[in-house]
Design a protein around this motif. Structure first.
Motif, PDB file in Angstrom:
ATOM      1  N   ASP A 268      46.111  12.354   4.113  1.00 54.27           N
ATOM      2  CA  ASP A 268      45.685  13.762   4.106  1.00 54.27           C
ATOM      3  C   ASP A 268      45.558  14.273   5.531  1.00 54.27           C
ATOM      4  N   VAL A 269      46.253  15.365   5.821  1.00 60.78           N
ATOM      5  CA  VAL A 269      46.168  15.963   7.149  1.00 60.78           C
ATOM      6  C   VAL A 269      44.911  16.827   7.221  1.00 60.78           C
ATOM      7  N   PRO A 270      44.386  17.074   8.414  1.00 63.06           N
ATOM      8  CA  PRO A 270      43.168  17.884   8.543  1.00 63.06           C
ATOM      9  C   PRO A 270      43.369  19.308   8.020  1.00 63.06           C
ATOM     10  N   LYS A 271      42.297  19.852   7.487  1.00 60.90           N
ATOM     11  CA  LYS A 271      42.273  21.256   7.072  1.00 60.90           C
ATOM     12  C   LYS A 271      40.970  21.856   7.610  1.00 60.90           C
ATOM     13  N   PRO A 272      40.953  22.161   8.916  1.00 62.71           N
ATOM     14  CA  PRO A 272      39.697  22.564   9.551  1.00 62.71           C
ATOM     15  C   PRO A 272      39.261  23.989   9.243  1.00 62.71           C
ATOM     16  N   ASP A 273      40.192  24.811   8.768  1.00 63.82           N
ATOM     17  CA  ASP A 273      39.870  26.219   8.526  1.00 63.82           C
ATOM     18  C   ASP A 273      39.639  26.437   7.036  1.00 63.82           C
ATOM     19  N   PRO A 274      38.451  26.940   6.650  1.00 59.32           N
ATOM     20  CA  PRO A 274      38.199  27.170   5.225  1.00 59.32           C
ATOM     21  C   PRO A 274      38.970  28.361   4.665  1.00 59.32           C
ATOM     22  N   HIS A 275      39.554  29.156   5.536  1.00 61.92           N
ATOM     23  CA  HIS A 275      40.240  30.366   5.103  1.00 61.92           C
ATOM     24  C   HIS A 275      41.739  30.141   5.006  1.00 61.92           C
ATOM     25  N   GLU A 276      42.354  30.797   4.022  1.00 58.84           N
ATOM     26  CA  GLU A 276      43.807  30.772   3.893  1.00 58.84           C
ATOM     27  C   GLU A 276      44.389  31.952   4.661  1.00 58.84           C
ATOM     28  N   TRP A 277      45.416  31.673   5.461  1.00 59.92           N
ATOM     29  CA  TRP A 277      46.070  32.707   6.258  1.00 59.92           C
ATOM     30  C   TRP A 277      47.389  33.092   5.604  1.00 59.92           C
ATOM     31  N   PHE A 278      47.600  34.389   5.498  1.00 60.22           N
ATOM     32  CA  PHE A 278      48.795  34.900   4.818  1.00 60.22           C
ATOM     33  C   PHE A 278      49.691  35.620   5.818  1.00 60.22           C
ATOM     34  N   ARG A 279      50.971  35.288   5.760  1.00 58.04           N
ATOM     35  CA  ARG A 279      51.943  35.938   6.643  1.00 58.04           C
ATOM     36  C   ARG A 279      52.367  37.262   6.015  1.00 58.04           C
ATOM     37  N   VAL A 280      51.775  38.331   6.489  1.00 58.78           N
ATOM     38  CA  VAL A 280      52.087  39.676   5.992  1.00 58.78           C
ATOM     39  C   VAL A 280      52.337  40.595   7.181  1.00 58.78           C
ATOM     40  N   SER A 281      53.145  41.588   6.951  1.00 59.38           N
ATOM     41  CA  SER A 281      53.534  42.489   8.038  1.00 59.38           C
ATOM     42  C   SER A 281      53.078  43.918   7.732  1.00 59.38           C
ATOM     43  N   TYR A 282      52.144  44.402   8.539  1.00 61.08           N
ATOM     44  CA  TYR A 282      51.673  45.786   8.458  1.00 61.08           C
ATOM     45  C   TYR A 282      51.645  46.373   9.869  1.00 61.08           C
ATOM     46  N   SER A 283      51.874  47.664   9.949  1.00 58.79           N
ATOM     47  CA  SER A 283      51.635  48.352  11.221  1.00 58.79           C
ATOM     48  C   SER A 283      50.137  48.322  11.500  1.00 58.79           C
ATOM     49  N   ALA A 284      49.778  48.058  12.738  1.00 59.65           N
ATOM     50  CA  ALA A 284      48.359  47.930  13.082  1.00 59.65           C
ATOM     51  C   ALA A 284      48.061  48.676  14.379  1.00 59.65           C
ATOM     52  N   ARG A 285      46.940  49.392  14.379  1.00 59.18           N
ATOM     53  CA  ARG A 285      46.466  50.070  15.585  1.00 59.18           C
ATOM     54  C   ARG A 285      45.169  49.409  16.039  1.00 59.18           C
ATOM     55  N   ILE A 286      45.120  49.041  17.307  1.00 63.11           N
ATOM     56  CA  ILE A 286      43.911  48.436  17.868  1.00 63.11           C
ATOM     57  C   ILE A 286      43.239  49.463  18.764  1.00 63.11           C
ATOM     58  N   ASN A 287      42.005  49.793  18.425  1.00 65.92           N
ATOM     59  CA  ASN A 287      41.213  50.718  19.234  1.00 65.92           C
ATOM     60  C   ASN A 287      40.209  49.908  20.061  1.00 65.92           C
ATOM     61  N   PHE A 288      40.219  50.115  21.368  1.00 66.35           N
ATOM     62  CA  PHE A 288      39.218  49.472  22.219  1.00 66.35           C
ATOM     63  C   PHE A 288      38.851  50.454  23.334  1.00 66.35           C
ATOM     64  N   GLY A 289      37.567  50.783  23.371  1.00 68.61           N
ATOM     65  CA  GLY A 289      37.125  51.808  24.314  1.00 68.61           C
ATOM     66  C   GLY A 289      37.794  53.140  23.973  1.00 68.61           C
ATOM     67  N   LEU A 290      38.367  53.769  24.981  1.00 66.27           N
ATOM     68  CA  LEU A 290      39.065  55.038  24.778  1.00 66.27           C
ATOM     69  C   LEU A 290      40.566  54.836  24.596  1.00 66.27           C
TER      70      LEU A 290
END
Length: 661
Positions: free
Chosen positions: A516-538
C-alpha cells in the motif's frame, strides 16, 4: 468489433450465437476425446479439471443467455422523469444515511449532497448507530434529522429498520455514509415507482477515489474499479429478468414493499441482498438503472479492500442457510433462481483459482497430464474457443474489465476468499458485521504480510514451475515420449511453461498490489478546468484551474500574473464565474506558473456550493473505459517490471538514508 463498437441487439445475437456454438463444440470435444483415464489418479485429475471447467462454462452460458434479454431503462427513465418534473408525481421521500464510525468530514459531505438533490418532498435523516455527540451536533448544524437507538443490534439492517419505524415517507432512499448523490438523483429515480410492480430500484455505483489495487500499481487513470464490471455488466444481466441485486447504497425502495417483507432482513451480513430476494419472491420487481447518479469512497488499503470482499463472500453464502435462500424461497421464477445460483457459484472461483495456480506443477513434476490431445486438436478445438472468448470478453461486458486485470484481482484475494468460503459453509454465522473504514489517511508504506504470505510461498514455486516447463519444452520428442508413453500427452507438456509463466507474472503483480502506497491527504483532488479570477488587495489576475478539492485549489496563470502574486501565505479570494462560487483562502505554494491556494474561513453556504461543484453535477461521474486486452496487458507488464509502489518505497528510503548520512 469494428462493425459494432458497442454491443447492439443484432451484434449481441451474432456474437452470443458464435460463442455458444464454440462452447458446445469445445465441451463435446473435451468430454469425448481429451479425458485421460488410464489410471485412477490420472482419471480423478483429468475429470476434476473438466468439471471445474464446466462450472466456469455454466456461468458463461447463463450470462450469454441473459445478454440476449438485456434492457436499458434510460429511455423509460426519461418518460417517468417527466411526470416528476411536471409535478404530477411527487411522493414523499425519506433519505436515510446510516453511519457507525465514519468521520465527521465524510458525513458532512454526504449530508450536503443529499440536501442538494432537486426534489422538494424529501426529508434527510442521519442514522447514528454510535450515539456520538459530535454527529448530533453535525446534524443540527446541517439542518437534517438525527436518529439514534439504544443499541446497535443487527448492525446496518437494525439501524435502517429503526429508522423505518420513525419515518413515514412513501419512498425510502438509502446512501452509505460516504456516498454523495448528484442533484438529479431523485428526479431520475422516483418516477419509476409510478409502476406499482416496482418495489426497489438500484442505481449504478461510482467511486471518486481509486481502488487500492489500481493505486498501488500506479494505474489509477487506466484501470476501472473492480466493482465496475458488477454495476455495468452483471447488474444489467440480472435486470433483464427483473431481479437486480440491491447492494446497500444509492437505491430507492417502496415503503409498502419493505413493510410487506418485514423491513430489511436481519438474518446475515448482506441485508440488502436478502431484502431484494424477498421482494422478488412476493411479486415485486427489483430493477436497475444503469446511470451513475452517486459516488463514494473506495476501500483505502488492501487489507480493507479484501475484508470488504470477505464480508460480501460470507454474506452471499449465508443466504443458503436463510429464509431468503433464492434457490428455495417460493415465488421466484426458475430463471431467477438460475441467475442467483450463477452469482453464488462465482465465489467458489477462488477455490478453483488456487487449483489453477498449482496445475502447471502437477503436470510438470508429477506427470499428471489433465488431457490428451494432438496439435491438430489444439488448433482446431482449443485455440478458437479461448481466442474468441478472450477477444470478446471486454466487448461483452461493455468495456468494464479486461481478462488480465480480472486475474490480478482474483489472485490477490483468492486465498482469503477461498478460506472464507469454506468457513462459511461450515459455520455460516460465526462472524458479525464489520464496517469498512473510510476517510482516513496513511503517511507510510504498508506491506500486507498476512495477505501476502500464501503468495510469497507460491512465488518461488511459480519460478520452479516455469523453469521446469522451459526444460521440458526444449526436450526432444523421443525423450518426452519415454516420460509419458503417449504421443497425445506431449502437447500438454510442451505448452505447460506458458501457464507457468502466466501464473508467475500474475502472482508477482498480485504481490505488488499488496504494498500500500501512502495516502497522506484525506481529500480527493479532481482535475477540472474552470476560468478562475484571483483577487488579492486591489489587484486581480486570471487563470485556469487544474485541480480542486474540498481543501484547496490549483490554478495555472500566465507568466506575468504568476510573478505579480508575490509571497506565500497571502490572503486571496478565488472566483469561479462559470460555477458562480467565490472562495477565500491563502496562497500556500507556487511552482512555475501554477499556484496552490488553501481554503479558509468557508461559510456553510459556500461549502454546500463547493460540494455541488465537486460531486453533485448531473453527469459528473462518466464511465471509465477499460483499454483493449493488448493495451491492458502492456500496462500491467510495465507495472510489473517498473512497480510504482516499489519505486516510491525505495526512493523514500534512499532519501531518508541520504538525510541521515
Amino acid at each position: 468489433m469494428g462493425l459494432s463498437p458497442q454491443p447492439k441487439p443484432w451484434s449481441r445475437v451474432v456474437m452470443v450465437s458464435i460463442l455458444l456454438a464454440l462452447t458446445i463444440r469445445y465441451v463435446t470435444w473435451r468430454a469425448v476425446s481429451t479425458l485421460y483415464l488410464d489410471t485412477v489418479s490420472h482419471a480423478i485429475f483429468s475429470v476434476g479439471l473438466f468439471l471445474i471447467e464446466l462450472v466456469f462454462i455454466f456461468s458463461s452460458v447463463v450470462q450469454l443467455y441473459l445478454l440476449l434479454k438485456v434492457k436499458f431503462r434510460n429511455r423509460q427513465g426519461d418518460r417517468y422523469q417527466q411526470a416528476v418534473l411536471d409535478g404530477h408525481y411527487c411522493p414523499s421521500v425519506d433519505v436515510l444515511i446510516p453511519t457507525y464510525d465514519e468521520p465527521v468530514a465524510v458525513l458532512r459531505r454526504t449530508i450536503a449532497g443529499c440536501q442538494a438533490m432537486d426534489y422538494a418532498a424529501k426529508t434527510v435523516y442521519l442514522l447514528d448507530d454510535q450515539q456520538r455527540p459530535e454527529i448530533a451536533t453535525l446534524a443540527l448544524a446541517m439542518g437534517c434529522h438525527y436518529l439514534t437507538r439504544s443499541d446497535n443490534r443487527h448492525a446496518k439492517a437494525g439501524n435502517l429498520n429503526h429508522a423505518l419505524e420513525k419515518t413515514q415517507g412513501e419512498l425510502v432512499v438509502v446512501f452509505d455514509a460516504d456516498f454523495v448523490p448528484s442533484t438529479n438523483f431523485l428526479t431520475r429515480t422516483v418516477g419509476f415507482f409510478q409502476n406499482p410492480r416496482n418495489g426497489l430500484l438500484q442505481t449504478h455505483q461510482s467511486f471518486f477515489s481509486p481502488d487500492p489495487v489500481a493505486r498501488n500499481l500506479g494505474l489509477e487513470t487506466i484501470l476501472t474499479q473492480e466493482v465496475e464490471i458488477f454495476s455495468r455488466y452483471y447488474q444489467v444481466l440480472r435486470d433483464s429478468i427483473d431481479t437486480a441485486l440491491c447492494y446497500g447504497s444509492s437505491f430507492v425502495a417502496r415503503r409498502a414493499a419493505l413493510e410487506a417483507v418485514g423491513g430489511f432482513d436481519r438474518g446475515g451480513l448482506s441485508e440488502d441482498y436478502y431484502t431484494g430476494v424477498k421482494l422478488s419472491a412476493i411479486g415485486y420487481e427489483v430493477i436497475y438503472l444503469n446511470e451513475s447518479l452517486s459516488a463514494g469512497l473506495s476501500a483505502e488499503n488492501m487489507a480493507d479492500h479484501v475484508a470488504q470482499r470477505l464480508r460480501w463472500t460470507r454474506g452471499t453464502l449465508q443466504t443458503l442457510f436463510l429464509e431468503a435462500n433464492p434457490l428455495t424461497i417460493p415465488g421466484l421464477t426458475w430463471l431467477q433462481r438460475v441467475a442467483h445460483f450463477e452469482g453464488i457459484s462465482q465465489w467458489f472461483g477462488s477455490v478453483f483459482r488456487i487449483f489453477f495456480l498449482l496445475l502447471p506443477g502437477a503436470v510438470l513434476f508429477w506427470d499428471w497430464v489433465p488431457m490428451q490431445l494432438s496439435w491438430q486438436e489444439v488448433m482446431y478445438f482449443m485455440l478458437p474457443f479461448y481466442v474468441v472468448n478472450l477477444s470478446t470478453y471486454r466487448w461483452l461486458n461493455f468495456r468494464s474489465r479486461s481478462v488480465f486485470v480480472s486475474d490480478i484481482y482474483a489472485v490477490a484475494q483468492c486465498f482469503p476468499i477461498a478460506l472464507t468460503v469454506l468457513q462459511t459453509l461450515i459455520r455460516p454465522f460465526s462472524k458479525g458485521f464489520e464496517v469498512t473504514p473510510k476517510g482516513h489517511v496513511s503517511n507510510r508504506f504498508v506491506f500486507q504480510w498476512r495477505l501476502a504470505l500464501p503468495l510469497l510461498i507460491l512465488l518461488p514455486l511459480m519460478v520452479v514451475f516455469f523453469a521446469q516447463g522451459l526444460r521440458l519444452a526444449s526436450m526432444g520428442r523421443t525423450e518426452l515420449l519415454q516420460m509419458v508413453g503417449d504421443p497425445n500427452l506431449i502437447p500438454t507438456l510442451r505448452v505447460a511453461w506458458i501457464g507457468g509463466l502466466y501464473n508467475l507474472l500474475i502472482v508477482w503483480a498480485a504481490l505488488l498490489c499488496l504494498l500500500d502506497v501512502p495516502k497522506p491527504d484525506p481529500h480527493e483532488w479532481f482535475r477540472v478546468s474552470y476560468s478562475a479570477r484571483i483577487n488579492f488587495g486591489l489587484l486581480q489576475v486570471w487563470g485556469t484551474t487544474n485541480q480542486i478539492s474540498e481543501a484547496g485549489i490549483g490554478i495555472v496563470l500566465d507568466a506575468d500574473s504568476a510573478s505579480a502574486l508575490g509571497c506565500s501565505r497571502q490572503p486571496v479570494e478565488v472566483v469561479l464565474p462559470e460555477a458562480n462560487i467565490s472562495l477565500t483562502g491563502v496562497l500556500v505554494g507556487q511552482q512555475d506558473q501554477t499556484v496552490s491556494i488553501q481554503f479558509q474561513g468557508m461559510s456553510l453556504e459556500t461549502y454546500r456550493q463547493l460540494i455541488v461543484l465537486l460531486y453533485c453535477q448531473p453527469g459528473r461521474w462518466g464511465k471509465q473505459v477499460m483499454p483493449s486486452e493488448p493495451i491492458a496487458l502492456w500496462e500491467i507488464a510495465r507495472a510489473i517490471l517498473m512497480p510504482v509502489g516499489l519505486q516510491r518505497f525505495v526512493s523514500r528510503r534512499w532519501q531518508r538514508q541520504t538525510v541521515v548520512g
